[in-house]
Design a protein around this motif. Structure first.
Motif, PDB file in Angstrom:
ATOM      1  N   TYR A  50       3.982   1.989   2.433  1.00 37.14           N
ATOM      2  CA  TYR A  50       4.848   3.155   2.222  1.00 37.14           C
ATOM      3  C   TYR A  50       3.995   4.399   2.483  1.00 37.14           C
ATOM      4  O   TYR A  50       2.920   4.550   1.900  1.00 37.14           O
ATOM      5  CB  TYR A  50       5.381   3.204   0.784  1.00 37.14           C
ATOM      6  N   VAL A  51       4.465   5.282   3.375  1.00 40.10           N
ATOM      7  CA  VAL A  51       3.754   6.514   3.693  1.00 40.10           C
ATOM      8  C   VAL A  51       4.457   7.661   2.970  1.00 40.10           C
ATOM      9  O   VAL A  51       5.656   7.885   3.168  1.00 40.10           O
ATOM     10  CB  VAL A  51       3.741   6.789   5.213  1.00 40.10           C
ATOM     11  N   ALA A  70       0.839  -1.196   0.000  1.00 37.14           N
ATOM     12  CA  ALA A  70       0.000   0.000   0.000  1.00 37.14           C
ATOM     13  C   ALA A  70       0.873   1.244   0.000  1.00 37.14           C
ATOM     14  O   ALA A  70       1.900   1.295   0.685  1.00 37.14           O
ATOM     15  CB  ALA A  70      -0.924   0.005   1.209  1.00 37.14           C
ATOM     16  N   ILE A  71       0.457   2.241  -0.792  1.00 32.80           N
ATOM     17  CA  ILE A  71       1.100   3.554  -0.775  1.00 32.80           C
ATOM     18  C   ILE A  71       0.055   4.534  -0.279  1.00 32.80           C
ATOM     19  O   ILE A  71      -0.998   4.696  -0.906  1.00 32.80           O
ATOM     20  CB  ILE A  71       1.610   3.957  -2.171  1.00 32.80           C
ATOM     21  N   VAL A  72       0.324   5.177   0.863  1.00 33.21           N
ATOM     22  CA  VAL A  72      -0.672   6.052   1.481  1.00 33.21           C
ATOM     23  C   VAL A  72      -0.110   7.453   1.658  1.00 33.21           C
ATOM     24  O   VAL A  72       1.100   7.672   1.632  1.00 33.21           O
ATOM     25  CB  VAL A  72      -1.144   5.493   2.845  1.00 33.21           C
ATOM     26  N   GLY A 128       1.964  12.615  -3.910  1.00 32.30           N
ATOM     27  CA  GLY A 128       2.760  11.994  -4.967  1.00 32.30           C
ATOM     28  C   GLY A 128       2.489  10.517  -5.167  1.00 32.30           C
ATOM     29  O   GLY A 128       3.164   9.854  -5.963  1.00 32.30           O
ATOM     30  N   LYS A 129       1.481   9.973  -4.461  1.00 27.87           N
ATOM     31  CA  LYS A 129       1.175   8.530  -4.557  1.00 27.87           C
ATOM     32  C   LYS A 129       0.882   8.116  -5.999  1.00 27.87           C
ATOM     33  O   LYS A 129       1.533   7.222  -6.549  1.00 27.87           O
ATOM     34  CB  LYS A 129      -0.057   8.180  -3.691  1.00 27.87           C
ATOM     35  N   SER A 130      -0.124   8.763  -6.582  1.00 34.38           N
ATOM     36  CA  SER A 130      -0.548   8.380  -7.926  1.00 34.38           C
ATOM     37  C   SER A 130       0.514   8.719  -8.970  1.00 34.38           C
ATOM     38  O   SER A 130       0.758   7.934  -9.903  1.00 34.38           O
ATOM     39  CB  SER A 130      -1.872   9.066  -8.288  1.00 34.38           C
TER      40      SER A 130
END
Length: 536
Positions: free
Chosen positions: A229-230, A42-44, A50-52
């Motif tokens: 990943y935060v 997961a990318i939060v 900048g996640k997307s």
């Protein structure tokens, strides 16, 4: 352990910059991410973190003004900067993506069957007839009801949950190694969201693919992810196994995300206040399909719904995808043909034409569920926000319109300097705030807010809820608040209407609906929302 698995996707020191009218924007700043085969990562982070853009860059899908540096390794091969022909052998086949806004991603001019079959013809080498057979199998795989009929349907004929299932089916067409899911449950109600998450988990187990899940919803992350990943301001500030991140977050930003939740309750409006909008036995039907020898299928989207919304009141409308919430909102504004009567401040508006309603449009504004689809890609944010002023307040000077745009952007917590940028330069959450600013700039009396916080992370949701309350108190605004997020509805609304299959199941004061629901369906919705809350 995930460390023993083969790494299928590795991002090394990735940087993404955009050239804009306001100067360079550093969207991603040296990000490192690795994903193992069969793993869920997961990318939060908040909107704009900048996640997307990180994963869009990895897929080679940046806007034309975007530039990248670093490496993106798929099975050891650097795919960043590959020629389009070679990149297309990988993306759409071995690495696929489910986008945040399924209605924007699906072509409204083509049937679901055509759109499912096309990537299998292009990337899989199947004939059209074989691809159509495979498309039917995929719709069954993702549990779409009446799959044979849905193959012949167009995107607008499907609910939000069904469209997202179609996007999942499309992404699985060529048996990918990596599935990137960008906020795939953002616009879905809690029960449909749970179904989609169960579906993805089941498909991953059966197909052995890796999943990269981009989201601002930490409840989802806790349920599905192996590692997290935060991200904040284009950088990874914390990473680790999910259980450890939730139990002992090391970074203050991570702790802030975990603590964020809409707060407070709205005081009820007295029944003596004048009615702003009234609906009397509102009914909306759609005729689907049909031909020379077959009768069309009649879908009753809104079934004899009546309501009274008073000055300063917020009515929350909740229900699963396809329950008729959004259709009712559009029917009340005269944007859809409907039976029954609709009155705005005592004046009947149902049955009136566009010209007759034009004078009232300034007083009744709609914030759409899909901000990207409703914002013109050819206009700057400033032009988008002031477009309504050109129509409804033509005497304003360009300087005054620009000032009003700046004020509106500040009200939704965006920098007015951003008004010279274009919609594609913003995150999904930022685009939603731009859509809200466009409605607010006209200072309407009634606002129909269709999932206005669906694309926003919890920290920004709190700001928007506070903003909407402040505007309502200052200007006596009336809100019809359509949402699947029961936590936001409880914080915003003084009365709630629960819809299912086009009908009103239950209605009453917010606290009564949440604390003492009478109907099983209402209890099911609240129970699903509570499970999500506890997971977070």
């Amino acid at each position: 352990m995930t460390t023993t698995r083969e790494t299928v996707l590795k991002i090394e020191d990735l940087k993404v910059d955009f050239t804009t009218n306001s100067g360079a924007v550093n969207a991603v700043r040296g990000v490192n991410i690795h994903v193992a085969r069969g793993e869920t990562v997961a990318i939060v982070g908040e909107s704009g973190s900048g996640k997307s853009q990180t994963m869009m860059a990895a897929m080679g899908l940046l806007a034309s003004n975007g530039r990248t540096a670093g490496r993106v390794l798929y099975n050891g091969q650097n795919i960043l900067g590959l020629p389009i022909r070679k990149l297309n052998d990988i993306r759409g086949k071995k690495i696929t993506m489910i986008f945040q806004e399924p209605m924007t991603s699906l072509d409204p001019l083509y049937t679901i069957g055509r759109q499912l079959a096309e990537p299998m013809v292009e990337h899989g080498g199947l004939s059209w007839s074989a691809a159509r057979e495979r498309a039917l199998e995929l719709l069954k795989l993702v549990n779409i009801p009446e799959p044979e009929r849905k193959l012949k349907s167009y995107p607008y004929e499907l609910s939000g949950g069904q469209r997202q299932r179609v996007m999942i089916a499309m992404s699985l067409a060529n048996n990918p190694d990596v599935l990137i899911a960008d906020e795939p449950t953002t616009a879905l109600d809690v029960t449909t969201q749970a179904q989609i998450l169960e579906l993805l988990a089941d498909l991953q187990k059966r197909l052995g693919m890796a999943v990269v899940f981009i989201t601002h919803d930490l409840g989802i992350v806790r349920r599905i992810a192996d590692r997290v990943y935060v991200m904040r301001q284009g950088e990874v500030v914390e990473e680790g196994e999910t259980a450890k991140i939730f139990a002992t977050p090391a970074h203050p930003y991570t702790r802030m995300l975990l603590d964020a939740e809409p707060e407070g309750r709205k005081a009820a409006v007295a029944d003596s206040r004048p009615a702003v909008i009234e609906g009397q036995k509102v009914r909306v039907e759609f005729s689907l399909g049909g031909g020379l020898l077959t009768k069309p299928f009649i879908l009753t989207a809104v079934n004899d719904v009546s309501l009274v919304l008073r000055e300063g009141q917020t009515l929350g409308i909740v229900g699963e995808s396809g329950s008729g919430k959004s259709t009712l909102g559009r029917a009340l504004l005269g944007l859809l043909p409907a039976e029954g009567r609709v009155l705005f401040k005592g004046q009947q508006i149902s049955g009136k034409g566009r010209a007759e309603l034009r004078g009232l449009r300034k007083h009744m504004q709609l914030v759409f569920q899909d901000p990207f689809g409703s914002l013109s890609p050819r206009m700057t944010v400033g032009q988008i926000i002031t477009e309504g002023l050109l129509v409804h307040e033509p005497s304003l000077s360009s300087a005054e319109r620009d000032r009003r745009a700046c004020v509106a952007l500040e009200e939704v917590s965006l920098d007015p300097a951003m008004r010279n940028r274009y919609p594609h330069e913003f995150s999904g959450g930022q685009r939603q705030r731009i859509a809200i600013a466009r409605a607010m700039v006209l200072k309407p009396e009634l606002m129909v807010l269709d999932e206005p916080t669906s694309a926003l992370d919890r920290t920004i949701q709190k700001q928007i809820v506070t903003l909407l309350r402040d505007l309502q108190a200052a200007h006596g605004l009336t809100y019809l608040f359509i949402s699947h997020d029961l936590a936001v509805v409880r914080a915003m609304a003084d009365t709630v209407m629960v819809m299912q299959h086009g009908k009103v199941v239950e209605a009453g004061p917010t606290e009564a609906i949440f604390d003492q629901p009478r109907e099983d369906y209402t209890r099911k919705l609240i129970s699903a929302a509570m499970l999500e809350h506890l997971a977070a």
